[in-house]
Design a protein around this motif. Structure first.
Motif, PDB file in Angstrom:
ATOM      1  N   LEU A  35       0.874  -1.192   0.074  1.00 51.74           N
ATOM      2  CA  LEU A  35       0.051  -0.071   0.117  1.00 51.74           C
ATOM      3  C   LEU A  35       0.900   1.358  -0.022  1.00 51.74           C
ATOM      4  O   LEU A  35       0.491   2.268  -0.758  1.00 51.74           O
ATOM      5  CB  LEU A  35      -0.934   0.077   1.294  1.00 51.74           C
ATOM      6  CG  LEU A  35      -2.249  -1.032   1.265  1.00 51.74           C
ATOM      7  CD1 LEU A  35      -2.972  -0.965   2.480  1.00 51.74           C
ATOM      8  CD2 LEU A  35      -3.115  -0.471  -0.253  1.00 51.74           C
ATOM      9  N   GLY A  39       0.193   2.321  -3.566  1.00 50.62           N
ATOM     10  CA  GLY A  39      -1.192   2.985  -3.001  1.00 50.62           C
ATOM     11  C   GLY A  39      -1.465   4.067  -3.831  1.00 50.62           C
ATOM     12  O   GLY A  39      -2.717   4.240  -4.501  1.00 50.62           O
ATOM     13  N   PHE A  42      -2.463   2.853  -7.294  1.00 50.86           N
ATOM     14  CA  PHE A  42      -3.602   2.164  -7.255  1.00 50.86           C
ATOM     15  C   PHE A  42      -4.862   3.294  -7.044  1.00 50.86           C
ATOM     16  O   PHE A  42      -5.908   3.179  -7.753  1.00 50.86           O
ATOM     17  CB  PHE A  42      -3.833   1.302  -5.853  1.00 50.86           C
ATOM     18  CG  PHE A  42      -2.776   0.352  -6.028  1.00 50.86           C
ATOM     19  CD1 PHE A  42      -2.111  -0.177  -6.977  1.00 50.86           C
ATOM     20  CD2 PHE A  42      -2.605  -0.526  -4.672  1.00 50.86           C
ATOM     21  CE1 PHE A  42      -1.228  -1.248  -6.981  1.00 50.86           C
ATOM     22  CE2 PHE A  42      -1.601  -1.437  -4.551  1.00 50.86           C
ATOM     23  CZ  PHE A  42      -0.906  -1.943  -5.647  1.00 50.86           C
ATOM     24  N   TRP A  78      -5.632  -4.027  -2.401  1.00 57.45           N
ATOM     25  CA  TRP A  78      -6.169  -2.528  -2.694  1.00 57.45           C
ATOM     26  C   TRP A  78      -7.929  -2.918  -2.339  1.00 57.45           C
ATOM     27  O   TRP A  78      -8.254  -2.074  -1.582  1.00 57.45           O
ATOM     28  CB  TRP A  78      -6.115  -2.416  -4.228  1.00 57.45           C
ATOM     29  CG  TRP A  78      -6.911  -1.073  -4.211  1.00 57.45           C
ATOM     30  CD1 TRP A  78      -7.973  -0.844  -4.944  1.00 57.45           C
ATOM     31  CD2 TRP A  78      -6.467   0.485  -3.805  1.00 57.45           C
ATOM     32  NE1 TRP A  78      -8.337   0.813  -5.082  1.00 57.45           N
ATOM     33  CE2 TRP A  78      -7.451   1.242  -4.159  1.00 57.45           C
ATOM     34  CE3 TRP A  78      -5.219   0.648  -2.981  1.00 57.45           C
ATOM     35  CZ2 TRP A  78      -7.452   2.565  -3.933  1.00 57.45           C
ATOM     36  CZ3 TRP A  78      -5.240   2.094  -2.591  1.00 57.45           C
ATOM     37  CH2 TRP A  78      -6.106   2.920  -2.982  1.00 57.45           C
TER      38      TRP A  78
END
Length: 111
Positions: A35, A39, A42, A78
């Motif tokens: 993450l 992230g 994402f 995610w």
């Protein structure tokens, strides 16, 4: 994932995880690292602020839209993150009324 999800920014969510992903207990150390490292990319793909460049990113976006089940570690982490931040928060009252529910769907700035 070599050329996919490239970003120079670390991902932090001070609203939902003010002490970091690994300290909260929702994620393993490896998930927290994914993450933090990917992230930001994402989130940009999920919110369609960034167009997918690689096949991995196109497949990731399909997962975000619910068109495909998650298969990669990135996709699974995610979706786990999204599920955690969208869980309802309970508010308690002192007036004797029923507790109120509120969902958290907005994102803070992750810079």
């Amino acid at each position: 994932m070599v050329d996919s999800f490239i970003t120079i920014k670390r991902f932090f969510d001070n609203k939902h995880y003010p002490h970091g992903f690994s300290r909260h207990g929702d994620f393993t150390i490896k998930e927290a690292q994914i993450l933090e490292r990917y992230g930001y990319a994402f989130n940009e793909l999920h919110s369609e602020k960034r167009a997918p460049i690689t096949e991995d990113e196109r497949l990731f976006l399909q997962v975000c839209k619910g068109l495909r089940k998650p298969q990669t570690e990135a996709e699974i982490v995610w979706l786990k993150y999204i599920k955690r931040i969208k869980r309802p928060k309970r508010f308690h009252t002192l007036s004797g009324g029923n507790a109120q529910m509120e969902t958290t769907e907005d994102f803070d700035s992750y810079d």
